[in-house]
Structures are given as C-alpha cells and as structure tokens.
Design a protein around this motif. Sequence first.
Motif, short mmCIF file in Angstrom:
data_model
loop_
_atom_site.label_atom_id
_atom_site.label_comp_id
_atom_site.label_asym_id
_atom_site.label_seq_id
_atom_site.Cartn_x
_atom_site.Cartn_y
_atom_site.Cartn_z
N VAL A 1 1.90 -2.31 -1.06
CA VAL A 1 0.64 -2.93 -0.63
C VAL A 1 0.91 -3.94 0.49
N ILE A 2 1.94 -4.74 0.31
CA ILE A 2 2.29 -5.74 1.33
C ILE A 2 2.78 -5.04 2.60
N ILE A 3 3.56 -3.99 2.46
CA ILE A 3 4.02 -3.22 3.62
C ILE A 3 2.82 -2.64 4.37
N PHE A 4 1.85 -2.10 3.64
CA PHE A 4 0.62 -1.59 4.26
C PHE A 4 -0.07 -2.67 5.07
N ASN B 1 1.16 -5.45 6.32
CA ASN B 1 1.97 -5.82 7.48
C ASN B 1 1.89 -4.75 8.56
N ALA B 2 1.93 -3.49 8.15
CA ALA B 2 1.82 -2.39 9.13
C ALA B 2 0.47 -2.44 9.83
N TRP B 3 -0.59 -2.76 9.08
CA TRP B 3 -1.92 -2.87 9.67
C TRP B 3 -1.89 -3.90 10.80
N CYS B 4 -1.17 -4.99 10.59
CA CYS B 4 -1.11 -6.05 11.60
C CYS B 4 -0.20 -5.72 12.78
N VAL B 5 0.88 -5.00 12.52
CA VAL B 5 1.96 -4.91 13.51
C VAL B 5 2.12 -3.55 14.17
N THR B 6 1.78 -2.47 13.46
CA THR B 6 2.13 -1.14 13.98
C THR B 6 0.92 -0.23 14.20
N LYS B 7 -0.26 -0.80 14.35
CA LYS B 7 -1.44 0.05 14.57
C LYS B 7 -1.26 0.90 15.82
N ILE B 8 -1.59 2.17 15.71
CA ILE B 8 -1.42 3.10 16.82
C ILE B 8 -2.22 2.67 18.06
N PRO B 9 -3.47 2.23 17.93
CA PRO B 9 -4.17 1.75 19.13
C PRO B 9 -3.42 0.61 19.84
N THR B 10 -2.82 -0.29 19.07
CA THR B 10 -2.06 -1.38 19.66
C THR B 10 -0.81 -0.84 20.36
N LEU B 11 -0.14 0.12 19.73
CA LEU B 11 1.06 0.70 20.33
C LEU B 11 0.72 1.41 21.64
N ILE B 12 -0.39 2.11 21.68
CA ILE B 12 -0.81 2.79 22.91
C ILE B 12 -1.08 1.78 24.01
N GLY C 1 3.49 4.62 -5.86
CA GLY C 1 3.67 3.80 -7.05
C GLY C 1 5.09 3.27 -7.19
N ASP C 2 5.40 2.78 -8.39
CA ASP C 2 6.68 2.13 -8.65
C ASP C 2 7.90 3.01 -8.38
N ASP C 3 7.78 4.31 -8.59
CA ASP C 3 8.92 5.20 -8.41
C ASP C 3 8.87 5.98 -7.10
N SER C 4 8.09 5.52 -6.14
CA SER C 4 7.88 6.29 -4.92
C SER C 4 9.01 6.16 -3.91
N GLY C 5 9.78 5.10 -3.97
CA GLY C 5 10.92 4.92 -3.07
C GLY C 5 10.53 4.95 -1.59
N PHE C 6 11.35 5.67 -0.81
CA PHE C 6 11.14 5.74 0.65
C PHE C 6 9.81 6.38 0.99
N VAL C 7 9.36 7.35 0.20
CA VAL C 7 8.09 8.03 0.47
C VAL C 7 6.93 7.02 0.41
N GLY C 8 6.96 6.13 -0.57
CA GLY C 8 5.92 5.11 -0.69
C GLY C 8 5.91 4.17 0.51
N ILE C 9 7.10 3.79 0.96
CA ILE C 9 7.21 2.93 2.14
C ILE C 9 6.64 3.65 3.36
N ALA C 10 7.03 4.91 3.52
CA ALA C 10 6.57 5.70 4.67
C ALA C 10 5.04 5.85 4.66
N PHE C 11 4.47 6.14 3.50
CA PHE C 11 3.01 6.27 3.40
C PHE C 11 2.32 4.93 3.69
N ALA C 12 2.88 3.83 3.18
CA ALA C 12 2.28 2.52 3.42
C ALA C 12 2.26 2.20 4.91
N ILE C 13 3.36 2.49 5.59
CA ILE C 13 3.43 2.24 7.03
C ILE C 13 2.49 3.18 7.77
#
Length: 182
Positions: free
Chosen positions: A113-116, A118-129, A71-83
Amino acid sequence: MKRVFRRYAFALIAFLSTVLITLFNREIGMKTFIIAEDSLKQMLGVLPPVMLLLGLMDVWVPRETMMKYMGDDSGFVGIAFAILIGSLAAGPMYAAFPFTLVLLRKGVKFSNVIIFMNAWCVTKIPTLIFELTALGYEFTMVRLLMNLPGIILMGYLVERFLPRDERDKLYMDAEKIQQQSG
C-alpha cells in the motif's frame, strides 16, 4: 449537529480565517479565494473519474485476487503490481487516498500500500513523459532508477516501524468506512 461541525471544523475555520484576512487585506484575501476556487474546480474534475474507476475495481476485482497478487505472500509480484498501479495513475496525490482505502479493504500487504502511494507520487507515467520531453532521457532514467529502490525501501520501513496495532487499526477503519458507506 456536533458531529457535522467536528467533521468540517477545519474547513469552516479556514473559510472564516480567509474572510478575516480579506477584511484586513482585500488583495490577499481575494487571491486566497481564487486559489481555493481553482483547487475546487481541479478536484471536481479529477475525483469523478477516479471514483468511477475505484468503484469498478472494488466490484470487479475480488479480495482473494488482490490478496494473491498483492497480499502478505505476494513477494516481488506484489511490489511490481503496487508500482504499476501507482505509475498508471493520473491526478494529484489526494486522488490516491480512496484507492488506498480499497487496497486496505482488499487485504493488500501494508508495505505494498505504501509502495503504491509512493509510486503514485514519483513514477506516474504522465510525469515521466513530461520529464522525457523537458529534461531528457538520461535525467529521467537516472531519477527513476534512484527513486525505485527508495519507493520499495520506504514501503518496508513504514511497515516495519509502524506498530502492528496501528496497522491493524487502519485495516479495521477501512472496513468500518465501507460498512458506513454501503
């Protein structure tokens, strides 16, 4: 009837256009129908498991928990979870939209939400493998390290430049969709 037509107007126009193309050039028209059929099969293979996981997340993860960690006060933890959530994804981008809807309903900070997404598009684990095996460790790590700051920056830029009333409308629309479907 008018509402149904408006809702499916694009699909109907696309279908009729393809039929018209087929009348003028059978080869192109048939290729178009074959591509559409393949896309439909892919979508039907991806969406049921996504919807199942989505339903479980919607029921099992309380809104308060999502707001605490993303949520709004999640800071770095929210970013990390979204990614992390976006990176664990499998499937094409259109499968991310139902998840996005749930995130909005659960009160997740808009930048997360936007970070999530973007991560879906760019950092998917199957794509990285795949990249690791096809393009090598160095390429994959450089691309990932270059993309991560961009993913985060994009989330904050979209949140910053999208007017507050537009963001509020997205959250309200997500609530309306939930009320209409259940």
